[in-house]
Design a protein around this motif. Structure first.
Motif, PDB file in Angstrom:
ATOM      1  N   MET A 113      -2.197 -18.035  -1.618  1.00  0.00           N
ATOM      2  CA  MET A 113      -2.548 -16.718  -2.016  1.00  0.00           C
ATOM      3  C   MET A 113      -2.446 -16.492  -3.528  1.00  0.00           C
ATOM      4  O   MET A 113      -1.231 -16.913  -3.751  1.00  0.00           O
ATOM      5  N   ASP A 114      -3.321 -15.860  -4.156  1.00  0.00           N
ATOM      6  CA  ASP A 114      -3.134 -15.777  -5.556  1.00  0.00           C
ATOM      7  C   ASP A 114      -2.496 -14.447  -5.749  1.00  0.00           C
ATOM      8  O   ASP A 114      -3.111 -13.548  -5.212  1.00  0.00           O
ATOM      9  N   VAL A 115      -1.539 -14.327  -6.318  1.00  0.00           N
ATOM     10  CA  VAL A 115      -0.673 -13.044  -6.426  1.00  0.00           C
ATOM     11  C   VAL A 115      -1.808 -12.011  -7.256  1.00  0.00           C
ATOM     12  O   VAL A 115      -1.287 -10.867  -7.134  1.00  0.00           O
ATOM     13  N   ARG A 116      -2.716 -12.550  -8.151  1.00  0.00           N
ATOM     14  CA  ARG A 116      -3.322 -11.708  -8.941  1.00  0.00           C
ATOM     15  C   ARG A 116      -4.301 -10.897  -7.980  1.00  0.00           C
ATOM     16  O   ARG A 116      -4.962 -10.103  -8.681  1.00  0.00           O
ATOM     17  N   GLU A 117      -4.433 -11.163  -6.814  1.00  0.00           N
ATOM     18  CA  GLU A 117      -5.395 -10.277  -6.008  1.00  0.00           C
ATOM     19  C   GLU A 117      -4.828  -9.022  -5.577  1.00  0.00           C
ATOM     20  O   GLU A 117      -5.408  -8.152  -4.959  1.00  0.00           O
ATOM     21  N   GLY A 118      -3.416  -8.924  -5.937  1.00  0.00           N
ATOM     22  CA  GLY A 118      -2.872  -7.610  -5.957  1.00  0.00           C
ATOM     23  C   GLY A 118      -1.959  -7.161  -4.875  1.00  0.00           C
ATOM     24  O   GLY A 118      -2.103  -7.930  -3.842  1.00  0.00           O
ATOM     25  N   PRO A 119      -1.009  -6.401  -5.004  1.00  0.00           N
ATOM     26  CA  PRO A 119      -0.174  -5.909  -3.814  1.00  0.00           C
ATOM     27  C   PRO A 119      -0.682  -5.797  -2.732  1.00  0.00           C
ATOM     28  O   PRO A 119      -0.296  -6.170  -1.369  1.00  0.00           O
TER      29      PRO A 119
ATOM     30  N   VAL B 266      10.692 -13.367   2.750  1.00  0.00           N
ATOM     31  CA  VAL B 266       9.470 -13.472   2.240  1.00  0.00           C
ATOM     32  C   VAL B 266       9.661 -13.928   0.918  1.00  0.00           C
ATOM     33  O   VAL B 266      10.194 -13.186  -0.020  1.00  0.00           O
ATOM     34  N   ASP B 267       8.865 -15.174   0.367  1.00  0.00           N
ATOM     35  CA  ASP B 267       8.880 -15.735  -0.993  1.00  0.00           C
ATOM     36  C   ASP B 267       7.429 -15.397  -1.541  1.00  0.00           C
ATOM     37  O   ASP B 267       6.751 -16.541  -0.803  1.00  0.00           O
ATOM     38  N   ILE B 268       7.166 -14.695  -2.430  1.00  0.00           N
ATOM     39  CA  ILE B 268       5.804 -14.515  -2.800  1.00  0.00           C
ATOM     40  C   ILE B 268       5.553 -15.233  -4.119  1.00  0.00           C
ATOM     41  O   ILE B 268       6.543 -14.960  -5.129  1.00  0.00           O
ATOM     42  N   GLY B 269       4.994 -16.365  -4.240  1.00  0.00           N
ATOM     43  CA  GLY B 269       4.867 -17.079  -5.475  1.00  0.00           C
ATOM     44  C   GLY B 269       3.407 -16.753  -6.196  1.00  0.00           C
ATOM     45  O   GLY B 269       2.712 -15.852  -5.679  1.00  0.00           O
ATOM     46  N   ALA B 270       3.128 -17.436  -7.119  1.00  0.00           N
ATOM     47  CA  ALA B 270       1.884 -16.979  -8.040  1.00  0.00           C
ATOM     48  C   ALA B 270       0.766 -17.483  -7.126  1.00  0.00           C
ATOM     49  O   ALA B 270      -0.244 -16.977  -7.119  1.00  0.00           O
ATOM     50  N   THR B 271       0.681 -18.597  -6.314  1.00  0.00           N
ATOM     51  CA  THR B 271      -0.344 -19.189  -5.648  1.00  0.00           C
ATOM     52  C   THR B 271       0.051 -19.473  -4.167  1.00  0.00           C
ATOM     53  O   THR B 271      -1.082 -19.858  -3.552  1.00  0.00           O
ATOM     54  N   SER B 272       0.962 -19.129  -3.602  1.00  0.00           N
ATOM     55  CA  SER B 272       1.140 -18.951  -2.013  1.00  0.00           C
ATOM     56  C   SER B 272       2.329 -18.004  -1.810  1.00  0.00           C
ATOM     57  O   SER B 272       2.993 -17.409  -2.503  1.00  0.00           O
ATOM     58  N   ILE B 273       2.453 -17.927  -0.331  1.00  0.00           N
ATOM     59  CA  ILE B 273       3.274 -17.079   0.322  1.00  0.00           C
ATOM     60  C   ILE B 273       4.183 -17.846   1.306  1.00  0.00           C
ATOM     61  O   ILE B 273       3.426 -18.582   2.033  1.00  0.00           O
ATOM     62  N   ASP B 274       5.285 -17.759   1.332  1.00  0.00           N
ATOM     63  CA  ASP B 274       5.977 -18.380   2.321  1.00  0.00           C
ATOM     64  C   ASP B 274       6.917 -17.124   3.317  1.00  0.00           C
ATOM     65  O   ASP B 274       7.455 -16.253   2.475  1.00  0.00           O
TER      66      ASP B 274
ATOM     67  N   PRO C 203      -1.031  -9.224 -12.387  1.00  0.00           N
ATOM     68  CA  PRO C 203      -1.400  -7.859 -12.816  1.00  0.00           C
ATOM     69  C   PRO C 203      -1.819  -7.077 -11.685  1.00  0.00           C
ATOM     70  O   PRO C 203      -2.064  -7.278 -10.368  1.00  0.00           O
ATOM     71  N   GLY C 204      -1.736  -5.681 -11.854  1.00  0.00           N
ATOM     72  CA  GLY C 204      -1.889  -4.517 -10.535  1.00  0.00           C
ATOM     73  C   GLY C 204      -0.505  -4.306  -9.814  1.00  0.00           C
ATOM     74  O   GLY C 204      -0.277  -3.636  -9.154  1.00  0.00           O
ATOM     75  N   TRP C 205       0.609  -5.057 -10.020  1.00  0.00           N
ATOM     76  CA  TRP C 205       1.879  -4.810  -9.523  1.00  0.00           C
ATOM     77  C   TRP C 205       2.904  -3.959 -10.181  1.00  0.00           C
ATOM     78  O   TRP C 205       3.851  -3.604  -9.718  1.00  0.00           O
ATOM     79  N   ASP C 206       2.648  -3.571 -11.538  1.00  0.00           N
ATOM     80  CA  ASP C 206       3.642  -2.911 -12.170  1.00  0.00           C
ATOM     81  C   ASP C 206       3.830  -1.315 -11.564  1.00  0.00           C
ATOM     82  O   ASP C 206       2.803  -0.495 -11.342  1.00  0.00           O
ATOM     83  N   GLY C 207       5.104  -1.204 -11.137  1.00  0.00           N
ATOM     84  CA  GLY C 207       5.552  -0.091 -10.401  1.00  0.00           C
ATOM     85  C   GLY C 207       5.192   0.220  -9.068  1.00  0.00           C
ATOM     86  O   GLY C 207       5.434   1.173  -8.385  1.00  0.00           O
TER      87      GLY C 207
END
Length: 393
Positions: free
Chosen positions: A106-112, A80-88, A160-164
């Motif tokens: 996918m926008d990584v800023r939508e949160g985990p 799984v490769d999560i980028g800032a704007t897409s997921i592979d 944002p929202g991913w810390d920890g």
């Protein structure tokens, strides 16, 4: 996959079979420092675990022919490769050959939570296609700093929202298999090492230019992560003391001046200011610009687009020149979404590195684009989890 190698010899044999494919006992014996009898014992124990299987007769080397040995063909790893704007997301076999690969914007800023719902959905599609009944392990890459032993992102500037967030623990529960987590550029470096341009190089740098910028550092064939996991965070090296504000809170970072996001912003400025008819037309048609638009405009001979690439390449080249002087790598690989800029970018980077670093460091230094494109990260993710599973408990 419940079995694990019992000792370092078995782990070495598993990795040799992963990296080189099926092999005979005799050929394996040429690569490991074991007597014939000790090698036979370790191979037989691996056969008993089901991690390896016999695979036909090997070529004769005189005397009785032996069987080839290969990793169990039913083993499956999820990358799984999560980028800032897409997921592979991809599924591989034990030799890390990609059997199926899906990509989703996918926008990584939508949160985990939202991102991992999509990851699990894509993994389910790969299972449903018949490529895997389940996964023996999963490797995950995220576009930010990771405290590696725990598999936890730490204050990632563009996430944002991913810390920890307990990425490894959460996904291990959902997938029902072991999970390892790392920074995405480290996985790109591992992918290029396994199946790409860095296959025969022990010490190299892998620079990823996407929404952000990072650098994977490989020393003696192993990724170097530093004491806490933040090694290679070159996007936040300052290139202009009075420069732009960066997402990390500082000013003048490389990432703020040359990354996919910075390049898109500069391209839109050029379009609105009338400096590029080509970019202006693309902006009007799409409502926004990306690095791909800059690459296309440059290919069409647009002077403003070419200037943006040269300027960004010069800044990047200055940082890489410092790294080359410090680290003395045998290779520099440049990958990520912005590599669509191609040889215009590469020429600017090379010019700066060869001009600023000492001849002893650059005399035989290739600076090249990555070979694997969007599969580098997922192959590296599969490599990461296989390294873990092919290690003694």
């Amino acid at each position: 996959m419940t079995a694990r190698p019992a000792n370092a010899h078995q782990a070495r044999l598993l990795r040799l079979l992963r990296d080189g494919g099926p092999n005979s006992r005799a050929q394996l014996g040429d690569q490991v420092e074991l007597s014939r009898s000790k090698l036979a014992v370790e191979v037989d124990r691996l056969l008993e675990t089901g991690l390896v299987v016999a695979d036909g007769l090997a070529a004769s080397r005189g005397g009785r022919r032996s069987h080839n040995i290969r990793l169990a063909p039913e083993l499956r790893f999820l990358g799984v490769d999560i980028g800032a704007t897409s997921i592979d997301v991809a599924v591989t076999n034990a030799e890390l050959e990609v059997l199926g690969h899906l990509n989703h914007p996918m926008d990584v800023r939508e949160g985990p939570v939202a991102v991992f719902e999509q990851v699990l959905s894509l993994a389910a599609k790969l299972r449903a296609s018949g490529l895997a009944e389940g996964f023996d392990g999963a490797g995950i890459g995220v576009p930010g700093p990771v405290r590696f032993p725990e598999g936890v992102p730490v204050a990632p500037p563009i996430m944002p929202g991913w810390d920890g967030f307990p990425v490894r623990e959460a996904l291990s529960q959902e997938l029902g298999c072991p999970v390892m987590v790392d920074n995405d550029v480290n996985l790109m470096a591992m992918g290029e090492q396994h199946a790409g341009v860095a296959r025969s190089v022990g010490d190299y740098l892998c620079v990823k230019i996407g929404t952000g910028i990072g650098c994977g550092i490989v020393v003696g064939g192993e990724v170097y992560r530093g004491t806490t996991g933040s090694a290679g965070d070159i996007g936040h090296i300052r290139v202009d003391p009075d420069g732009r504000a960066c997402a990390c809170g500082n000013k003048g970072c490389l990432e703020a001046h040359f990354s996919g996001a910075a390049l898109a912003r500069d391209a839109e400025d050029a379009a609105r200011e009338g400096r590029s008819p080509e970019l202006a037309a693309r902006l009007e048609a799409a409502g926004r610009l990306t690095a791909a638009d800059v690459a296309a405009a440059a290919a069409a001979g647009d002077a403003a687009a070419l200037d943006l690439i040269r300027e960004g390449g010069n800044r990047l080249g200055q940082v890489i020149a410092s790294l080359v002087s410090f680290f003395n790598p045998g290779l520099v690989v440049i990958g990520g979404g912005v590599t669509g800029l191609g040889h215009n970018l590469l020429a600017s980077v090379r010019t700066q590195v060869y001009k600023q670093s000492l001849p002893l460091a650059t005399g035989n230094l290739p600076i090249v684009l990555g070979e694997l494109g969007p599969t580098a990260g997922v192959i590296g993710a599969a490599r990461l989890i296989s390294d873990h599973l092919f290690s003694p408990v």
